[in-house]
Design an enzyme around this catalytic site. Structure first.
Site, mmCIF file in Angstrom:
data_model
loop_
_atom_site.group_PDB
_atom_site.id
_atom_site.type_symbol
_atom_site.label_atom_id
_atom_site.label_comp_id
_atom_site.label_asym_id
_atom_site.label_seq_id
_atom_site.Cartn_x
_atom_site.Cartn_y
_atom_site.Cartn_z
ATOM 1 N N TRP A 51 0.804 -1.228 0.000
ATOM 2 C CA TRP A 51 0.000 0.000 0.000
ATOM 3 C C TRP A 51 0.832 1.271 0.000
ATOM 4 C CZ3 TRP A 51 -5.105 -0.116 3.203
ATOM 5 C CH2 TRP A 51 -5.802 -1.300 2.925
ATOM 6 N N GLU A 119 9.118 15.121 0.618
ATOM 7 C CA GLU A 119 8.071 14.907 1.625
ATOM 8 C C GLU A 119 8.412 15.694 2.879
ATOM 9 O OE1 GLU A 119 6.267 10.567 0.389
ATOM 10 O OE2 GLU A 119 7.802 10.586 1.925
ATOM 11 N N ASP A 222 0.130 -8.435 15.671
ATOM 12 C CA ASP A 222 0.283 -9.848 16.069
ATOM 13 C C ASP A 222 1.709 -10.173 16.534
ATOM 14 O OD1 ASP A 222 -2.257 -9.842 15.059
ATOM 15 O OD2 ASP A 222 -1.939 -11.393 13.557
ATOM 16 N N HIS A 243 -1.032 10.024 10.133
ATOM 17 C CA HIS A 243 -0.743 10.698 8.862
ATOM 18 C C HIS A 243 -1.733 11.842 8.732
ATOM 19 C CE1 HIS A 243 -0.002 11.450 4.645
ATOM 20 N NE2 HIS A 243 0.963 10.559 4.645
ATOM 21 N N ARG A 291 5.220 15.258 10.334
ATOM 22 C CA ARG A 291 3.832 14.806 10.390
ATOM 23 C C ARG A 291 3.100 15.121 11.686
ATOM 24 N NH1 ARG A 291 4.281 9.081 7.343
ATOM 25 N NH2 ARG A 291 4.682 10.142 5.395
ATOM 26 N N HIS A 352 -1.290 5.865 11.126
ATOM 27 C CA HIS A 352 -0.575 5.485 9.902
ATOM 28 C C HIS A 352 0.601 4.550 10.146
ATOM 29 C CE1 HIS A 352 0.907 5.914 5.854
ATOM 30 N NE2 HIS A 352 2.062 6.399 6.265
ATOM 31 N N ARG A 387 8.423 9.042 13.061
ATOM 32 C CA ARG A 387 9.142 8.565 11.873
ATOM 33 C C ARG A 387 9.166 9.621 10.777
ATOM 34 N NH1 ARG A 387 7.286 5.846 6.918
ATOM 35 N NH2 ARG A 387 5.228 6.343 7.676
HETATM 36 P P1 FAD Z 1 4.016 -5.461 6.194
HETATM 37 O O1 FAD Z 1 4.323 -5.075 4.818
HETATM 38 O O2 FAD Z 1 2.859 -4.815 6.848
HETATM 39 O O3 FAD Z 1 3.805 -7.023 6.176
HETATM 40 C C1 FAD Z 1 3.359 -7.720 7.315
HETATM 41 C C2 FAD Z 1 3.288 -9.186 6.982
HETATM 42 O O4 FAD Z 1 3.085 -9.934 8.168
HETATM 43 C C3 FAD Z 1 2.151 -9.542 6.042
HETATM 44 O O5 FAD Z 1 2.594 -10.512 5.132
HETATM 45 C C4 FAD Z 1 1.123 -10.164 6.983
HETATM 46 O O6 FAD Z 1 0.296 -11.116 6.357
HETATM 47 C C5 FAD Z 1 2.038 -10.848 7.968
HETATM 48 N N1 FAD Z 1 1.421 -11.135 9.257
HETATM 49 C C6 FAD Z 1 0.940 -10.259 10.187
HETATM 50 N N2 FAD Z 1 0.446 -10.941 11.240
HETATM 51 C C7 FAD Z 1 0.621 -12.245 10.975
HETATM 52 C C8 FAD Z 1 0.297 -13.446 11.658
HETATM 53 N N3 FAD Z 1 -0.307 -13.457 12.852
HETATM 54 N N4 FAD Z 1 0.593 -14.636 11.072
HETATM 55 C C9 FAD Z 1 1.190 -14.674 9.856
HETATM 56 N N5 FAD Z 1 1.522 -13.570 9.168
HETATM 57 C C10 FAD Z 1 1.239 -12.383 9.722
HETATM 58 N N6 FAD Z 1 6.581 3.695 4.198
HETATM 59 C C11 FAD Z 1 7.544 4.258 3.418
HETATM 60 O O7 FAD Z 1 8.736 4.133 3.723
HETATM 61 N N7 FAD Z 1 7.175 4.940 2.303
HETATM 62 C C12 FAD Z 1 5.885 5.109 1.917
HETATM 63 O O8 FAD Z 1 5.613 5.720 0.907
HETATM 64 C C13 FAD Z 1 4.878 4.550 2.728
HETATM 65 N N8 FAD Z 1 3.553 4.693 2.412
HETATM 66 C C14 FAD Z 1 2.621 4.061 3.165
HETATM 67 C C15 FAD Z 1 1.279 4.129 2.781
HETATM 68 C C16 FAD Z 1 0.308 3.445 3.493
HETATM 69 C C17 FAD Z 1 -1.131 3.522 3.068
HETATM 70 C C18 FAD Z 1 0.685 2.683 4.636
HETATM 71 C C19 FAD Z 1 -0.344 1.937 5.432
HETATM 72 C C20 FAD Z 1 2.017 2.622 5.021
HETATM 73 C C21 FAD Z 1 2.984 3.302 4.298
HETATM 74 N N9 FAD Z 1 4.331 3.236 4.657
HETATM 75 C C22 FAD Z 1 5.280 3.814 3.873
HETATM 76 C C23 FAD Z 1 4.762 2.375 5.754
HETATM 77 C C24 FAD Z 1 5.307 1.059 5.170
HETATM 78 O O9 FAD Z 1 4.478 0.658 4.104
HETATM 79 C C25 FAD Z 1 5.356 -0.035 6.201
HETATM 80 O O10 FAD Z 1 5.972 0.415 7.370
HETATM 81 C C26 FAD Z 1 6.128 -1.240 5.692
HETATM 82 O O11 FAD Z 1 5.636 -1.647 4.448
HETATM 83 C C27 FAD Z 1 6.042 -2.377 6.682
HETATM 84 O O12 FAD Z 1 6.608 -3.518 6.092
HETATM 85 P P2 FAD Z 1 6.755 -4.838 6.940
HETATM 86 O O13 FAD Z 1 7.465 -5.812 6.081
HETATM 87 O O14 FAD Z 1 7.320 -4.532 8.267
HETATM 88 O O15 FAD Z 1 5.242 -5.302 7.200
HETATM 89 C C1 SIN Z 2 3.066 8.968 2.057
HETATM 90 O O1 SIN Z 2 3.162 8.665 0.882
HETATM 91 O O2 SIN Z 2 2.658 10.037 2.480
HETATM 92 C C2 SIN Z 2 3.467 7.956 3.042
HETATM 93 C C3 SIN Z 2 4.913 8.003 3.188
HETATM 94 C C4 SIN Z 2 5.288 7.287 4.417
HETATM 95 O O3 SIN Z 2 4.432 6.843 5.169
HETATM 96 O O4 SIN Z 2 6.492 7.193 4.660
#
Ligand code: FAD
Ligand code: SIN
Length: 534
Positions: A51, A119, A222, A243, A291, A352, A387
């Protein structure tokens, strides 16, 4: 636990829970020599990674420096960041971008170099991106590489319930050594025991603990809750990022309007007065203040004027420019009857990002032997009290690699897991009152929004703590008596996360970064982490 029904031996060297940026980065690095199992709740693309809109922060421009990126990160984090971690991550950013480009992420370019957007909180243009849908491109590239790697097995549809520790060994040792996870097969309803020499939690944040959040449905904390229950320390959970600009629409609840819209000139306007209000709250940085500052300003305008939303307006930019930079948002809004090249966008703040989490060191190690963690479920020291935009995907890449590198380097020291007990369902029955789960889920999210939101008071936090205590008894009883389901697993973890947030918030007697309380409006002289010990 049923001693007779022992789990089968391990087929994998390392288990990773989570298939987002952190989990898949670790998997790809480990799979050079080890056999890796990646478990994911629901679909493999169900986390926040897919996302992400804005992009990934990295120093790539000749006029930019690591020192500036480090300073911006520390300023946003209100000094609570650990400098060693900040340097570690930021200096590795260019390599992370190079690696993603090798994997096929089609970053936008500007002539021969990468296009960099801007940003809030960044003193330079340094956000590498793929239009306004960077996360989807990153997720797709990582997944493609993992799917074609013979050493990686991807198992979606598994909701992990708890970590397997010494307590679950057939010959009980009671040690905190982690041997894997119990996971619910979401299709069959069976609980499996997956064991390995090392386990990495990469489960993302706990955003869904709030009524309004940009995070996906599965962001229920989780991994944080599992690690806490197993005995790992958790830190800075009060630092929940809101956000400033989530779309206000009664049908579409959690659509983000990327900060890059403000980075490319978008202005925040009070719809009642027609005035640009950031001139009042932060005259120098305006819409590009960090933010927490912008979200509090919007919150204040909404409360002062009794508004439902404020306006984000980029209609003064040429329509071609807007369509080219923000194709995903443009199309989405047009589908809702709003043309952002001509009309302002109604926006509100929403939860966010979870800045706090499982405490890890520079190798991604947690307190528990055999357990690592990476990404949004952790508190690595990078973000501090707030952050900086687009630093989080970066953290996933750097700590996914760091955890993998440490496991590979220490591999000979990792013992093979002993036989463990299978999940015991002999004392539970089929749940008969699903309404209890729904009711509690809604209640938690509502009081967290109202009592533990952008502006806090001790009284409101104490009210939330009281509600949590009552709900805890109810939910634990439900959990002991009924067969587990995904909803029940998530509800239990949501409540655990809420408890950790409120306990941390009550411990911080100052306002710093994302934690703003009317009872302690000043920032203390010394920046201290809130570390909770199980
Ligand atoms: P995630 O990508 O959230 O993945 C979590 C994984 O864990 C998933 O596969 C899920 O299924 C699994 N999981 C969770 N619980 C369990 C369970 N109990 N059992 C098995 N599997 C489980 N950050 C930036 O740096 N730049 C951006 O532009 C940006 N834009 C964003 C926009 C949006 C709308 C959002 C919501 C966030 C944004 N962020 C951005 C933040 C960033 O996307 C996240 O911090 C980052 O993707 C987190 O990655 P992750 O691998 O830690 O977890
Ligand atoms: C955004 O695109 O505003 C999200 C960027 C981020 O969460 O780091």
């Amino acid at each position: 636990m049923d001693d007779l029904n022992a789990a089968t031996g391990p087929a994998y060297d390392v288990i990773i829970v989570g298939s987002g940026a952190a989990g898949l980065t670790a998997a790809l690095a480990l799979a050079q020599t080890l056999k890796v199992l990646v478990l994911a709740k629901g679909e493999l693309t169900g986390g926040s990674t897919a996302w992400a809109q804005g992009g990934i922060a990295a120093v790539l421009d000749a006029g930019d420096t690591f020192e500036d990126h480090i300073r911006d990160t520390m300023v946003a984090g209100a000094g609570l960041n650990r400098l060693e971690t900040v340097e570690f991550v930021i200096e590795r950013a260019p390599h992370a971008i190079e690696r993603l480009a090798e994997l096929g992420v089609p970053f936008n370019t500007d002539g021969n170099s990468l296009h960099l957007t801007r940003e809030g909180g960044h003193s330079h243009r340094r956000i590498v991106h793929v239009d306004d849908a960077t996360g989807w491109a990153v997720q797709a590239a990582l997944l493609k590489a993992a799917q074609t790697n013979p050493n990686i097995t991807l198992l979606p549809g598994r909701a992990c319930i708890d970590l397997i520790t010494g307590r679950h060994e057939q010959r009980y040792s009671g040690s905190g050594r982690v041997w894997g996870v119990y996971a619910l097969d979401q299709e069959t309803g069976q609980v499996e025991a997956h064991t390995a020499r090392a386990t990495i939690l990469a489960t993302g944040g706990a955003g869904r603990v709030y009524q309004f959040s940009t995070a996906p449905r599965g962001a229920t904390g989780d991994g944080i809750a599992m690690a806490w229950r197993a005995g790992a320390r958790v830190s800075n959970m009060e630092m929940m990022q809101f956000h400033p600009t989530c779309l206000y629409n009664l049908d579409v609840k959690n659509f983000l309007i990327t900060e890059a819209v403000r980075g490319e000139g978008g202005r925040l306007i009070n719809p009642r007065t027609g005035k640009r209000f950031m001139t009042f709250y932060d005259p120098e940085r305006l819409e590009l203040a960090p933010r927490d500052v912008v979200a509090r300003a919007i919150d204040s305008e909404i409360k002062r004027f009794g508004l439902d939303y404020v306006h984000l307006d980029i209609s003064h930019q040429p329509p071609e420019f807007v369509r080219e930079h923000f194709p995903t948002i443009y199309d989405k809004l047009l589908g809702l009857g709003l043309d952002m090249t001509r009309q302002p966008i109604p926006v509100v703040p929403a939860q966010h990002y979870t800045c706090g989490g499982i405490l890890i060191d520079m190798n991604g190690k947690t307190d528990l032997p055999g357990l690592y963690a990476a990404g949004e479920c952790t508190e690595s020291g990078l973000h501090g009290a707030n952050r900086l935009a687009s630093n989080s995907l970066l953290e996933c890449f750097v700590f996914g690699e760091a955890a993998a590198a440490h496991i590979l380097a220490q591999w000979d020291a990792f013992d093979a897991p002993p036989p463990v007990r299978a999940w015991d369902e002999s004392r539970v029955i089929e749940a008969d009152e699903e309404v209890v789960i729904k009711q509690n889920w809604t209640e938690i999210r509502r009081f967290m929004w109202n009592y533990v939101g952008i502006v806090r008071t001790t009284k409101r936090l104490e009210r939330a703590a009281h509600r949590i205590k009552l709900l805890n008894d109810e939910i634990e009883e439900y959990y002991r008596h009924f067969r587990v389901s995904t909803d029940l697993i998530e509800l239990r973890n949501l409540l655990q996360s809420a408890d950790l947030i409120v306990c941390s918030a009550l411990k911080r007697h100052e306002s710093r970064g994302l934690h703003y309380t009317l009872d302690y409006p000043e920032t203390g002289a010394e920046a201290r982490d809130t570390v909770l010990v199980p």
